[in-house]
Scaffold this active site. Structure first.
Site, PDB file in Angstrom:
ATOM      1  N   THR A 247       0.802  -1.228  -0.046  1.00 44.65           N
ATOM      2  CA  THR A 247      -0.033   0.209  -0.109  1.00 44.65           C
ATOM      3  C   THR A 247       0.893   1.376   0.005  1.00 44.65           C
ATOM      4  O   THR A 247       0.229   2.488   0.112  1.00 44.65           O
ATOM      5  CB  THR A 247      -1.025  -0.125   1.252  1.00 44.65           C
ATOM      6  OG1 THR A 247      -0.152  -0.304   2.436  1.00 44.65           O
ATOM      7  CG2 THR A 247      -1.860  -1.014   1.259  1.00 44.65           C
ATOM      8  N   GLU A 248       2.223   1.110   0.007  1.00 45.57           N
ATOM      9  CA  GLU A 248       2.955   2.265   0.176  1.00 45.57           C
ATOM     10  C   GLU A 248       2.822   3.315  -0.859  1.00 45.57           C
ATOM     11  O   GLU A 248       2.652   4.533  -0.586  1.00 45.57           O
ATOM     12  CB  GLU A 248       4.582   1.880  -0.144  1.00 45.57           C
ATOM     13  CG  GLU A 248       5.023   1.271   1.075  1.00 45.57           C
ATOM     14  CD  GLU A 248       4.781  -0.596   0.947  1.00 45.57           C
ATOM     15  OE1 GLU A 248       5.358  -1.209   1.856  1.00 45.57           O
ATOM     16  OE2 GLU A 248       3.938  -1.008   0.155  1.00 45.57           O
ATOM     17  N   VAL A 249       2.591   3.167  -2.238  1.00 43.77           N
ATOM     18  CA  VAL A 249       2.390   4.162  -2.971  1.00 43.77           C
ATOM     19  C   VAL A 249       0.963   4.756  -2.989  1.00 43.77           C
ATOM     20  O   VAL A 249       0.799   5.963  -3.312  1.00 43.77           O
ATOM     21  CB  VAL A 249       2.465   3.891  -4.652  1.00 43.77           C
ATOM     22  CG1 VAL A 249       3.767   2.931  -4.976  1.00 43.77           C
ATOM     23  CG2 VAL A 249       1.381   2.630  -5.025  1.00 43.77           C
TER      24      VAL A 249
ATOM     25  N   ILE B 102       0.103   5.928  -0.038  1.00 40.13           N
ATOM     26  CA  ILE B 102       0.203   6.904   1.032  1.00 40.13           C
ATOM     27  C   ILE B 102       1.434   7.777   0.921  1.00 40.13           C
ATOM     28  O   ILE B 102       1.993   8.394   1.617  1.00 40.13           O
ATOM     29  CB  ILE B 102       0.265   6.169   2.513  1.00 40.13           C
ATOM     30  CG1 ILE B 102       1.331   5.153   2.369  1.00 40.13           C
ATOM     31  CG2 ILE B 102      -0.995   5.637   2.805  1.00 40.13           C
ATOM     32  CD1 ILE B 102       1.623   4.671   3.855  1.00 40.13           C
TER      33      ILE B 102
ATOM     34  N   VAL C  34       4.560   6.987  -0.354  1.00 40.29           N
ATOM     35  CA  VAL C  34       5.854   6.487  -0.020  1.00 40.29           C
ATOM     36  C   VAL C  34       6.257   5.431  -1.068  1.00 40.29           C
ATOM     37  O   VAL C  34       5.407   5.058  -1.982  1.00 40.29           O
ATOM     38  CB  VAL C  34       5.992   6.014   1.391  1.00 40.29           C
ATOM     39  CG1 VAL C  34       5.886   7.109   2.245  1.00 40.29           C
ATOM     40  CG2 VAL C  34       5.182   4.923   1.751  1.00 40.29           C
TER      41      VAL C  34
END
Length: 261
Positions: free
Chosen positions: A136-138, A140, A142
């Site tokens: 899920t980084e992209v 939020i 990052v």
């Protein structure tokens, strides 16, 4: 507020298997500094115990691991000093990957972001078919930088590219097909299936298991250390960005970030 002294990682040993159970269900076993410290300590104790043949990593509650503790990250960005004694993600993943005893991950539910790094770092990983995964980084703001080191060693390139770039959710069967998991099994078979694997490890000679694990890892220890250092810099850059601040604010407010079309 006084911090609870209840352990966030429970330890037990039975028939040569040291079980480390992530036990912070209130935040979906997020990788806070304290949980990372207790997990690293538990792993070190298991590796130092001659009676332990292998390590089982599992969790309590509805999720295996949600990844980074975003509330802790936000507090640190606001000026709170991080715990200098807590191992970073690279140290934690390396400790699992470099352990001289096999590490088996038995998921009890979903894994996200850094939690998937734990799965990838383990030598063997099994999950119930209804478990889900997402980088899920992209979403939020990052980059899945540090976890890319263990994850890229497991997942096939095409699936890795898709799931890293889209942040979409995929199930345990897809995770097994992509190489992230050893197997996805029906929930009612999970414990029995894992026990079959652990029984296989109990039959192995300790020195032979250690050498075989080193053989499987290949001569990439130095390269991995360099990759973790580089990815750590990239991670810090993005976690300190305006996009990351917006992503965290949107996450806590349960609204889409401003860049969503």
């Amino acid at each position: 507020m006084v911090e609870s002294t209840t352990p966030l990682v429970r330890r037990s040993t039975e028939r040569g298997i040291a079980t480390l159970t992530l036990d912070s269900p209130h935040n979906r076993n997020a990788l806070s500094a304290r949980l990372r410290t207790e997990l690293a300590d538990g792993l070190a104790a298991a590796l130092a115990d001659d009676a332990v043949r292998a390590v089982l990593l599992t969790a309590s509650g509805p999720a295996f691991c949600a990844g980074a503790d975003l509330k802790e990250v936000a507090a640190e960005r606001a000026g709170r000093e991080p715990d200098p004694a807590a191992p970073g993600m690279p140290e934690l993943f390396s400790a699992i990957m470099d352990a001289d005893k096999p590490v088996v991950a038995r998921l009890n539910g979903p894994a996200r972001a850094g939690g998937i790094g734990l799965v990838a770092a383990a030598d063997i990983a099994v999950a119930p078919e209804d478990a889900t995964f997402a980088f899920t980084e992209v979403r939020i703001g990052v980059v899945p930088a540090i976890i890319s080191v263990p994850v890229a060693a497991r997942m096939h390139d095409r699936q890795l590219g898709r799931y890293f770039l889209t942040g979409e959710t995929f199930d345990a069967r897809a995770a097994a097909e992509a190489g992230l998991l050893t197997a996805a099994v029906p929930a009612d078979r999970l414990h029995a299936y894992t026990e079959e694997i652990l029984d296989g490890l109990r039959k192995g000679a300790p020195r032979a298991l250690a050498r075989t694990k080193a053989l499987l890892s290949g001569p990439d220890g130095h390269k991995r250390a360099s990759a973790f250092a580089e990815m750590g810099e990239l991670s810090r850059e993005f976690f300190g960005s305006d996009d990351a601040a917006e992503g965290r604010e949107a996450f806590f407010a349960k609204r889409p970030p401003r860049w969503v079309l």
